[in-house]
Design an enzyme around this catalytic site. Structure first.
Site, mmCIF file in Angstrom:
data_model
loop_
_atom_site.group_PDB
_atom_site.id
_atom_site.type_symbol
_atom_site.label_atom_id
_atom_site.label_comp_id
_atom_site.label_asym_id
_atom_site.label_seq_id
_atom_site.Cartn_x
_atom_site.Cartn_y
_atom_site.Cartn_z
ATOM 1 N N TYR A 16 -3.084 0.970 -6.392
ATOM 2 C CA TYR A 16 -4.438 1.413 -6.057
ATOM 3 C C TYR A 16 -5.401 1.385 -7.246
ATOM 4 O O TYR A 16 -6.172 2.328 -7.443
ATOM 5 C CB TYR A 16 -4.408 2.827 -5.470
ATOM 6 C CG TYR A 16 -3.624 2.949 -4.188
ATOM 7 C CD1 TYR A 16 -3.817 2.062 -3.138
ATOM 8 C CD2 TYR A 16 -2.696 3.984 -4.025
ATOM 9 C CE1 TYR A 16 -3.104 2.176 -1.962
ATOM 10 C CE2 TYR A 16 -1.973 4.106 -2.843
ATOM 11 C CZ TYR A 16 -2.180 3.194 -1.821
ATOM 12 O OH TYR A 16 -1.468 3.321 -0.653
ATOM 13 N N TYR A 144 -4.727 6.552 8.919
ATOM 14 C CA TYR A 144 -4.004 5.769 7.913
ATOM 15 C C TYR A 144 -2.513 5.939 8.181
ATOM 16 O O TYR A 144 -2.027 7.063 8.348
ATOM 17 C CB TYR A 144 -4.333 6.261 6.492
ATOM 18 C CG TYR A 144 -3.444 5.641 5.436
ATOM 19 C CD1 TYR A 144 -3.740 4.389 4.913
ATOM 20 C CD2 TYR A 144 -2.292 6.291 5.000
ATOM 21 C CE1 TYR A 144 -2.904 3.803 3.959
ATOM 22 C CE2 TYR A 144 -1.467 5.719 4.054
ATOM 23 C CZ TYR A 144 -1.781 4.479 3.535
ATOM 24 O OH TYR A 144 -0.949 3.897 2.610
ATOM 25 N N ASP A 238 2.510 10.571 13.699
ATOM 26 C CA ASP A 238 2.800 10.273 12.298
ATOM 27 C C ASP A 238 2.615 11.573 11.515
ATOM 28 O O ASP A 238 1.507 11.965 11.171
ATOM 29 C CB ASP A 238 1.832 9.184 11.816
ATOM 30 C CG ASP A 238 2.017 8.845 10.340
ATOM 31 O OD1 ASP A 238 2.736 9.580 9.645
ATOM 32 O OD2 ASP A 238 1.415 7.847 9.885
ATOM 33 N N LYS A 267 7.413 11.909 2.892
ATOM 34 C CA LYS A 267 6.722 12.721 1.893
ATOM 35 C C LYS A 267 7.534 13.960 1.478
ATOM 36 O O LYS A 267 8.408 13.868 0.643
ATOM 37 C CB LYS A 267 5.343 13.126 2.422
ATOM 38 C CG LYS A 267 4.399 11.943 2.656
ATOM 39 C CD LYS A 267 3.586 11.605 1.468
ATOM 40 C CE LYS A 267 2.567 10.528 1.750
ATOM 41 N NZ LYS A 267 2.238 9.749 0.557
#
Length: 422
Positions: A16, A144, A238, A267
């Site tokens: 990124y 996202y 999600d 995560k």
């Protein structure tokens, strides 16, 4: 002390950022609790829990011991044709914690891959039931779901991160969330018209994370469940960001009272220690693959799926969640973030301040200078990495009141907000 940084810099492609112009990354020596300790001895209070993973803080002794004990037994074995206790125990425990009949756990390594697996499950579910043509997905503006090729197609197309890849993969239906009567009617009409080609709806429940930290109420999720059932399409949640306490419930779907057909997790699954993800399916989904026909099997198998070390870490993390202390911590953090960030509402360019569980967000009318702000925050002793139009906090649940005050105070100072916190 940082020779390794200079020697390795010509060879590392960082995420990124534009490598030619990006500033040198801060060299980390170690971590402790809610803090990142740099090579020069400076300590940064971590306001984003290493992309939302380190929910229990860094170096938690219970997780560290579980990983150490497992390392002495077996760091890894392939999951094809072999089994091990950490994975089987973890799958059983996840099934018990998740709502409804989300009982069948397929492990992977990364969140993006778990979403791709969920998409693959949804498409093959219809194929195995003899229904052809259902290969499209409905996702939502502001959403996202990952950076791999298939997940890019279900992210917000206007968000910008993946706009270069438009047309590379088949297009999907990316529409507005059913927040009101009009948007609900529009989605209803789309499903009525195009349901024959749609395998599933996919959404981040309660808050859309990397797309802008956009909060929606639980009624949106209930509408999605009703519409999915009405038009006989599947519903995927999600929960890679929202799972494991971040919104105030262990899973966002629990608090909403809505059970999806497939849920994706990652995560914070291992407490921020090792990569692990899962796509967890309901019995109805799994039954479509349960067959004497080998061709009906889900032909997928990441090499490091169900890695024993990662599964041991996840099991230890679940121990901490089951102890229950996190609930009070999330409530404490929510209150601190609300009080500490509210004064930012009057700062130049700010259009909204919002909180949900252990998430605090300051939104601007235009994209912020993420790199510049990040550097300013670090100079003041905090690790906060803005994205897009938002400066946000998702701290570890063990972050102290003093550390929370430091995080919010630094944001107020850098943004030029009136400081009414004393």
């Amino acid at each position: 002390m940082t020779d390794w940084l200079d020697r390795g810099a010509p060879h590392v492609w960082r995420p990124y950022c534009q490598m030619k112009t990006a500033p040198t990354p801060l060299p980390v020596a170690r971590t402790d609790g809610a803090r990142i300790i740099l090579e020069d001895g400076r300590e940064l209070v971590d306001g984003i829990a290493s992309w939302w993973t380190a929910c229990h803080g860094y170096n938690h002794p219970h997780i560290a011991k579980a990983v150490s004990d497992q390392l002495a037994r077996a760091p890894h074995v392939m999951f094809g044709g072999l089994a091990h206790a950490p994975a089987y125990d973890l799958a059983r425990r996840l099934a018990a914690l998740l709502p409804g009949d989300l009982d069948h756990v397929f492990f992977a390594e990364s969140g993006s891959v778990s979403v791709e697996i969920a998409m693959k499950m949804a498409i093959q579910f219809w194929i195995n039931r003899g229904v052809s043509g259902r290969s499209k997905f409905v996702s939502f503006l502001g959403g996202y779901h990952g950076d791999t090729l298939a997940t890019m197609t279900i992210c917000d197309p206007e968000e910008g991160m993946h706009s270069l890849f438009s047309g590379v993969m088949p297009s999907q239906h990316v529409v507005a969330l059913p927040r009101d009567r009009d948007s609900e009617a529009a989605l209803d009409a789309l499903l009525a018209e195009k349901g024959y080609e749609i395998a599933a709806l996919i959404v981040e429940p309660r808050i859309q994370g990397a797309g802008g930290m956009l909060i929606h109420d639980d009624e949106v999720l209930r509408r999605l469940r009703v519409l999915a059932d009405r038009h006989e399409v599947l519903l995927i949640f999600d929960e890679i960001f929202t799972g494991f306490g971040r919104t105030g419930d262990l899973f966002a779907c629990q608090g909403a009272g809505v059970t999806p057909d497939i849920i994706t997790l990652s995560k914070a699954l291992t407490g921020g220690t090792l990569p692990l993800s899962a796509a967890v399916a309901s019995r109805r989904i799994f039954q479509a693959f349960w067959s004497d026909d080998a061709g009906a099997a889900l032909m997928h198998g990441p090499t490091y799926m169900a890695n024993p070390l990662a599964c041991a870490a996840a099991g230890a993390s679940l121990d901490l969640f089951e102890a229950g202390d996190w609930k009070a911590d999330v409530a404490r953090i929510e209150l601190a973030l609300r009080r500490g960030l509210e004064p930012c509402r009057g700062a130049a360019g700010v259009v909204d301040v919002r909180t949900l569980g252990a998430i605090g967000v300051v939104e601007f009318e235009a994209a912020v200078d993420s790199g510049g702000l990040c550097q300013q925050f670090a100079e003041l002793g905090c690790w906060i990495r803005p994205m897009g139009k938002v400066v946000y906090l998702t701290p570890p649940f063990v972050t102290t009141d003093a550390e929370l005050a430091q995080l919010t105070g630094v944001i107020r100072k850098v943004l030029g907000a009136a400081d009414s916190q004393g």
